[in-house]
Each structure stands twice: as C-alpha cells, then as structure tokens.
Motif scaffolding. Sequence first.
Motif, mmCIF file in Angstrom:
data_model
loop_
_atom_site.group_PDB
_atom_site.id
_atom_site.type_symbol
_atom_site.label_atom_id
_atom_site.label_comp_id
_atom_site.label_asym_id
_atom_site.label_seq_id
_atom_site.Cartn_x
_atom_site.Cartn_y
_atom_site.Cartn_z
ATOM 1 N N ALA A 88 46.846 12.872 -3.834
ATOM 2 C CA ALA A 88 47.031 13.154 -5.261
ATOM 3 C C ALA A 88 48.442 13.653 -5.550
ATOM 4 C CB ALA A 88 46.001 14.178 -5.721
ATOM 5 N N ILE A 89 49.000 14.427 -4.628
ATOM 6 C CA ILE A 89 50.368 14.924 -4.806
ATOM 7 C C ILE A 89 51.360 13.764 -4.745
ATOM 8 C CG2 ILE A 89 52.168 16.337 -3.739
ATOM 9 C CD1 ILE A 89 49.863 18.241 -2.855
ATOM 10 N N TRP A 90 51.149 12.844 -3.796
ATOM 11 C CA TRP A 90 52.013 11.671 -3.712
ATOM 12 C C TRP A 90 51.888 10.816 -4.969
ATOM 13 C CZ3 TRP A 90 56.053 9.938 -1.149
ATOM 14 C CH2 TRP A 90 56.396 10.518 0.058
ATOM 15 N N ALA A 91 50.690 10.674 -5.482
ATOM 16 C CA ALA A 91 50.484 9.880 -6.702
ATOM 17 C C ALA A 91 51.233 10.506 -7.882
ATOM 18 C CB ALA A 91 48.994 9.766 -7.009
ATOM 19 N N LEU A 92 51.189 11.829 -7.972
ATOM 20 C CA LEU A 92 51.928 12.541 -9.031
ATOM 21 C C LEU A 92 53.420 12.252 -8.926
ATOM 22 C CD1 LEU A 92 51.423 16.255 -10.031
ATOM 23 C CD2 LEU A 92 53.682 15.452 -9.393
#
Length: 398
Positions: free
Chosen positions: A143-147
Amino acid sequence: MALLLCQLPMNAHAEDATLQQSKGSLVIIGGALRVDNAVVWQRIVQQAGGKGAKIAVIPAAAGSPERSGGFAVESLNQNGAQAFLIPLSVKHAQFKPEDIVNDAVWLDKLKNASGVYFTGGDQGRIVQALVKPDGSKTAMLEAIWALYQRGGVIAGSSAGAAIMSTTMFYDAKPVLPTLKSGVTDGKEIAAGLGFIGPDVFIDQHLIIRGRFARMLPVMLKKNYKLGLGVDENTAMVVSNQGEVEVIGYKGAILFDLSQAKTDDSQKNFNLSNARISYLDRGDRFNLRSRTLVPSTDKLLHKLNPAQTNNADHRFYPDILANTVVTDLMFHLIDGKQERAIGLAFGMDNPAELGFEFNFSKVAESLGYFSSASGAESYTVHNLRLDIRPVSMNLPIYK
C-alpha cells in the motif's frame, strides 16, 4: 532481528526498474529534525498535496513509538497536514506488527492518504515490520508503494532516511573501524526498502558525525556509483525526475565513483579518483544528467581560481571530526592551495593503521559563494578524493 535480516536476500524487496518510474517524491531527512524547522515540515505537506493532506506517520523505528509518532503527527498538523498515526512497531506495547500490516482499516487509510512519514530510531525495525521473513512485501508495504507510485510523498528522518536506498546500514560500526574492516551483508549492512531506486546510496547524520567516509566501503561493495549523505536538520527533496533539492539547516555530501578505482593488491581500504561535492541548501542536483544548479544567491558568485580568498595552507589531523570535511572543502575551493590532506587515526585495532584523505582541485572542480544570509556559505562541486592506508609508529612517546 539480526538473524532474520541475515536470511533475506540483500535486495529481495527492492523494486525493479519499472516501479521506480513513480509519480511520487521523497523527502529524505538526515535526522534530528527540529520542530521549528518549518521549511522541511511544510515541504512534506506541500509534496503531499498541500493544506489538509492526509499523511500516515509510521513510528516503526522508534524505541518509544507512541511518543515519537505523536511528535511527528503534531509537527505535521501544525504545518497544515491532517496526519494520523499507524501504530506499527515491534516495540509497541499493545499492537503486534503482523496484525497492523494486514488490518483493512489501516490499509484503507493508506489508500486515501497522499503521504507517509517514517520516524527515526532503528531502521532494522522498519524492515522487520514491513517485510515478510521470505523477503516479500506485506500488504502495508504494498500500500505504501502504491501511494508513492500514484504521486504521494515518502518522507523519513534518520532511520526513515536509511531505508530509502536498496542497501542500508544495519548494525554499523563507527566510521574508522568500518574503513578498516569493511562491511558484511546481513551484519553492518542489510536491504533497505529502495524507494530511491538501485543506483543511489543514502546515509544520514552525515557531516556533524563525520560519517561521510563510511559510505565509501558500502558503495564499492554494492557497486553504487552515486551516494548522497544528508546532514542533521536538513532534507533532500527528490522528484520523480531525479531532481534533488537541498532544504533546511545545512547541506549534503555527494559522492560520484564513476571514475574511481581501487588497488586490489593492497589488503587495506583504498580509493583513487573519486569525486566529492557539497550541496548547500537551495542547491539542486539532477541524478540522471548529473548536473548541478547552485542556489539563486550563489549563481552570480562563481569562484574564480585566479582570485581566491584563502592564502594559508592547512592540514587536517582529524578529518572524521564534526564538520571538518566541509571546512576543508570550503577552504580548498576558495584558496591558493591545490590540495589538502586529512588524516584519520583512532585507538581501535590495529591502532597504528589509519588513512590519508587527499582532496585536490581538478579541471572540473567548481565553487560558488554567498554571504546573503549574513554568514558565508559555499557550494563545492567535483573535488577529487584519494584515500590510502597509512601507518603510525606506536607508542608516539617513549
């Protein structure tokens, strides 16, 4: 935790080249970020979209996650954000990391956020919390990478800066022993989270702690050509175009090892033909084109080698001391001296072994100067650095 990291491939969770084409940005802080450093706090909020930006604070590195996380949330909110704390930490008294990283509530909050801020502490704890034992990413790290990929900002101070490159210091020795003994995967170094990509090594607390030299054994071992080390209370803002801007209190050291060589016939650390630069606040450097644009107040004050300010010749007996490396670089670029020597010795084993740091001006060396703020400030680009082992007869006094 050390055993866990030793079992992971060094770049098991580093992203491939396609993922590095992110729409987001990074704010990499050298540590000891003061609450009154509004320039840095506000820039994090700006990179996240401006006033009202939702920024997740992750205190995974901290020894006291509630306190450190709360401080960061308060500081961000005082500067216009709507920050919130994700209680992810192996040190947290109430929540287990494996529960937090898979919790749908926190994952939904990250989907609606535009920034993540990692506090300081122990960078190994961040990796332990966000990376599975087999080296794959947890749902929260995904999720952090997607952000980041959709245009958000990833910010981090100290330990939060160390995780930005694919390799990070883990259980690091002091600087001089690092030069003497080198670094080992899974011990002194381990895999970072790799947000800046595979081509740039990041270090922090750099100038005030004399850490610049410890970057070099890592860069050589892991084949990094570029290294950036940022000082305390200072940040590097990195755009998705590879543009680095220095903001905050002081500056950053840039290493370029594209032309550097080592003599493998020598058993001790050595390096020749490296390039070292000092990027001051307001300066910009492009990681792709490797071009420097000094701050506006220095643009009209490029130093002329024929009209130098410093006439005395200096010698530096402790090059690893607080800010000595930048003092040397400023004096050299604005002086008649063509080269300057610094030494590094200590009482660790073997005590008689030390290193000579030879800084010299070359054809591509450039300097810029300003006193607009009331204090002298320099930008120094492309000094040559050669390092060789030297010995001292002990005891000095008989």
